[in-house]
Motif scaffolding. Structure first.
Motif, PDB file in Angstrom:
ATOM      1  N   UNK A 185      -9.564  14.795  -6.410  1.00 62.28           N
ATOM      2  CA  UNK A 185      -9.456  14.825  -7.859  1.00 62.28           C
ATOM      3  C   UNK A 185      -9.685  16.432  -7.943  1.00 62.28           C
ATOM      4  N   UNK A 186     -10.486  17.056  -7.349  1.00 60.55           N
ATOM      5  CA  UNK A 186     -10.916  18.479  -7.616  1.00 60.55           C
ATOM      6  C   UNK A 186      -9.557  19.326  -7.486  1.00 60.55           C
ATOM      7  N   UNK A 187      -8.445  18.877  -6.491  1.00 60.57           N
ATOM      8  CA  UNK A 187      -7.278  19.472  -6.237  1.00 60.57           C
ATOM      9  C   UNK A 187      -6.316  19.430  -7.290  1.00 60.57           C
ATOM     10  N   UNK A 188      -6.619  18.580  -8.344  1.00 63.24           N
ATOM     11  CA  UNK A 188      -5.507  18.276  -9.247  1.00 63.24           C
ATOM     12  C   UNK A 188      -5.722  18.991 -10.383  1.00 63.24           C
ATOM     13  N   UNK A 189      -4.677  19.314 -11.315  1.00 62.18           N
ATOM     14  CA  UNK A 189      -4.493  20.079 -12.586  1.00 62.18           C
ATOM     15  C   UNK A 189      -5.331  19.180 -13.612  1.00 62.18           C
ATOM     16  N   UNK A 215       0.694  -1.214  -0.061  1.00 64.47           N
ATOM     17  CA  UNK A 215      -0.121  -0.159  -0.060  1.00 64.47           C
ATOM     18  C   UNK A 215       0.928   1.216   0.028  1.00 64.47           C
ATOM     19  N   UNK A 216       2.011   1.248   0.804  1.00 68.33           N
ATOM     20  CA  UNK A 216       2.757   2.382   0.827  1.00 68.33           C
ATOM     21  C   UNK A 216       3.576   2.557  -0.520  1.00 68.33           C
ATOM     22  N   UNK A 217       4.045   1.694  -1.056  1.00 72.74           N
ATOM     23  CA  UNK A 217       4.734   1.720  -2.298  1.00 72.74           C
ATOM     24  C   UNK A 217       3.760   2.026  -3.404  1.00 72.74           C
ATOM     25  N   UNK A 218       2.642   1.737  -3.352  1.00 70.22           N
ATOM     26  CA  UNK A 218       1.836   2.138  -4.425  1.00 70.22           C
ATOM     27  C   UNK A 218       1.285   3.525  -4.170  1.00 70.22           C
ATOM     28  N   UNK A 219       1.313   4.053  -2.865  1.00 71.62           N
ATOM     29  CA  UNK A 219       0.948   5.572  -2.706  1.00 71.62           C
ATOM     30  C   UNK A 219       2.065   6.375  -3.294  1.00 71.62           C
ATOM     31  N   UNK A 220       3.199   5.818  -2.914  1.00 72.91           N
ATOM     32  CA  UNK A 220       4.471   6.671  -3.371  1.00 72.91           C
ATOM     33  C   UNK A 220       4.602   6.782  -4.510  1.00 72.91           C
ATOM     34  N   UNK A 221       4.530   5.608  -5.417  1.00 76.39           N
ATOM     35  CA  UNK A 221       4.335   5.699  -6.909  1.00 76.39           C
ATOM     36  C   UNK A 221       3.289   6.469  -7.647  1.00 76.39           C
ATOM     37  N   UNK A 222       2.104   6.540  -6.995  1.00 83.11           N
ATOM     38  CA  UNK A 222       1.030   7.370  -7.416  1.00 83.11           C
ATOM     39  C   UNK A 222       1.407   8.973  -7.091  1.00 83.11           C
ATOM     40  N   UNK A 223       1.893   9.286  -5.970  1.00 81.27           N
ATOM     41  CA  UNK A 223       2.528  10.524  -5.697  1.00 81.27           C
ATOM     42  C   UNK A 223       3.366  11.152  -6.830  1.00 81.27           C
ATOM     43  N   UNK A 224       4.617  10.179  -7.174  1.00 77.63           N
ATOM     44  CA  UNK A 224       5.523  10.403  -8.240  1.00 77.63           C
ATOM     45  C   UNK A 224       4.685  10.482  -9.451  1.00 77.63           C
ATOM     46  N   UNK A 225       3.911   9.813  -9.710  1.00 76.39           N
ATOM     47  CA  UNK A 225       3.500  10.008 -11.379  1.00 76.39           C
ATOM     48  C   UNK A 225       2.414  10.963 -11.603  1.00 76.39           C
ATOM     49  N   UNK A 226       1.695  11.233 -10.173  1.00 79.53           N
ATOM     50  CA  UNK A 226       0.832  12.548 -10.622  1.00 79.53           C
ATOM     51  C   UNK A 226       1.726  13.768 -10.453  1.00 79.53           C
ATOM     52  N   UNK A 227       2.990  13.755  -9.890  1.00 77.28           N
ATOM     53  CA  UNK A 227       3.834  15.110  -9.814  1.00 77.28           C
ATOM     54  C   UNK A 227       3.089  16.085  -9.057  1.00 77.28           C
ATOM     55  N   UNK A 228       2.829  15.618  -7.845  1.00 76.63           N
ATOM     56  CA  UNK A 228       1.879  16.659  -6.753  1.00 76.63           C
ATOM     57  C   UNK A 228       2.862  17.793  -6.536  1.00 76.63           C
ATOM     58  N   UNK A 229       2.085  18.651  -6.598  1.00 79.11           N
ATOM     59  CA  UNK A 229       2.991  20.283  -6.048  1.00 79.11           C
ATOM     60  C   UNK A 229       2.612  20.290  -4.444  1.00 79.11           C
ATOM     61  N   UNK A 230       3.468  21.073  -4.024  1.00 77.19           N
ATOM     62  CA  UNK A 230       3.497  21.428  -2.568  1.00 77.19           C
ATOM     63  C   UNK A 230       2.221  21.606  -2.196  1.00 77.19           C
ATOM     64  N   UNK A 231       1.618  22.380  -2.883  1.00 77.78           N
ATOM     65  CA  UNK A 231      -0.055  23.126  -2.459  1.00 77.78           C
ATOM     66  C   UNK A 231      -1.129  22.014  -2.616  1.00 77.78           C
ATOM     67  N   UNK A 232      -0.966  21.025  -3.028  1.00 78.37           N
ATOM     68  CA  UNK A 232      -1.416  19.888  -3.280  1.00 78.37           C
ATOM     69  C   UNK A 232      -1.373  18.822  -2.028  1.00 78.37           C
ATOM     70  N   UNK A 281      -3.572  15.350  -0.755  1.00 72.99           N
ATOM     71  CA  UNK A 281      -3.106  14.189  -1.024  1.00 72.99           C
ATOM     72  C   UNK A 281      -3.020  13.458   0.410  1.00 72.99           C
ATOM     73  N   UNK A 282      -2.829  13.848   1.484  1.00 75.91           N
ATOM     74  CA  UNK A 282      -2.565  13.519   2.801  1.00 75.91           C
ATOM     75  C   UNK A 282      -4.043  13.206   3.150  1.00 75.91           C
ATOM     76  N   UNK A 283      -5.101  13.878   3.008  1.00 74.73           N
ATOM     77  CA  UNK A 283      -6.609  13.405   3.167  1.00 74.73           C
ATOM     78  C   UNK A 283      -6.991  12.253   2.555  1.00 74.73           C
ATOM     79  N   UNK A 284      -6.661  12.315   1.111  1.00 74.36           N
ATOM     80  CA  UNK A 284      -6.997  11.155   0.193  1.00 74.36           C
ATOM     81  C   UNK A 284      -6.354   9.902   0.542  1.00 74.36           C
ATOM     82  N   UNK A 285      -4.931   9.927   1.037  1.00 75.94           N
ATOM     83  CA  UNK A 285      -4.207   8.739   1.429  1.00 75.94           C
ATOM     84  C   UNK A 285      -4.707   8.168   2.838  1.00 75.94           C
ATOM     85  N   UNK A 286      -5.122   9.223   3.756  1.00 74.60           N
ATOM     86  CA  UNK A 286      -5.732   8.920   5.039  1.00 74.60           C
ATOM     87  C   UNK A 286      -7.051   7.985   4.858  1.00 74.60           C
ATOM     88  N   UNK A 287      -7.798   8.400   3.897  1.00 79.26           N
ATOM     89  CA  UNK A 287      -9.062   7.744   3.721  1.00 79.26           C
ATOM     90  C   UNK A 287      -8.976   6.288   2.843  1.00 79.26           C
TER      91      UNK A 287
END
Length: 160
Positions: free
Chosen positions: A115-119, A40-57, A61-67
């Motif tokens: 999803x709404x927070x994503x570009x 689960x942790x590896x998939x979360x890291x991979x998603x974080x990398x592939x989505x290229x999340x910005x600091x303001x997102x 991301x943390x709320x999504x991951x916690x849910x």
């Protein structure tokens, strides 16, 4: 002679089944071990990398991951199954269904908010990841058997 042999075999089979029944009832679902948590942790890291999340997102991301974290299984008390009446069993089933519905609603709200927070480009990548991972599976979250999200409107991808 053969009749006595058949009756003995049946009696042994029934006795064996009766002795195994309590053990099977206590088994329940397999526990989520460290390998599942690591996956689960590896998939979360991979998603974080592939989505290229910005600091303001990051907060979204943390709320999504916690849910997405699956619920802890109830502790195995080792006691014999409760002798419940049919209405009592139905009530327990309704309570479990309500808990699952609440988890589903929490999961959906977190997914929509993230999803709404994503570009638009990130949304497109998120949708592509969803199609690759398969149908919706909220109880398992990132890294679960089928992944965090599904195809359009929760429909399984073509060919499934």
């Amino acid at each position: 002679m053969t009749r006595r042999l058949i009756l003995s075999a049946c009696a042994l089979a029934l006795a064996g089944a009766a002795s195994v029944q309590p053990a099977l009832a206590q088994m329940g679902p397999p526990p989520m071990g460290p390998l599942a948590a690591e996956r689960r942790a590896q998939v979360a890291r991979d998603m974080h990398i592939l989505l290229r999340l910005r600091p303001d997102q990051e907060a979204a991301w943390q709320a999504f991951e916690a849910a997405m974290v699956p619920p802890e299984p109830p502790p195995a008390d080792g006691a014999a199954p409760k002798a419940l009446t049919t209405p009592q069993r139905l009530e327990e089933m309704a309570e479990r269904r309500a808990e699952m519905d609440a988890r589903q609603a929490k999961w959906e709200a977190a997914t929509r908010s993230f999803y709404a927070a994503l570009s638009p480009d990130q949304q497109q990548a998120f949708d592509a990841l969803a199609r690759l991972r398969g149908p919706m599976a909220p109880p398992h979250g990132p890294g679960g058997p089928r992944g965090p999200i599904g195809g359009p409107e929760g429909a399984p991808p073509p060919g499934v």
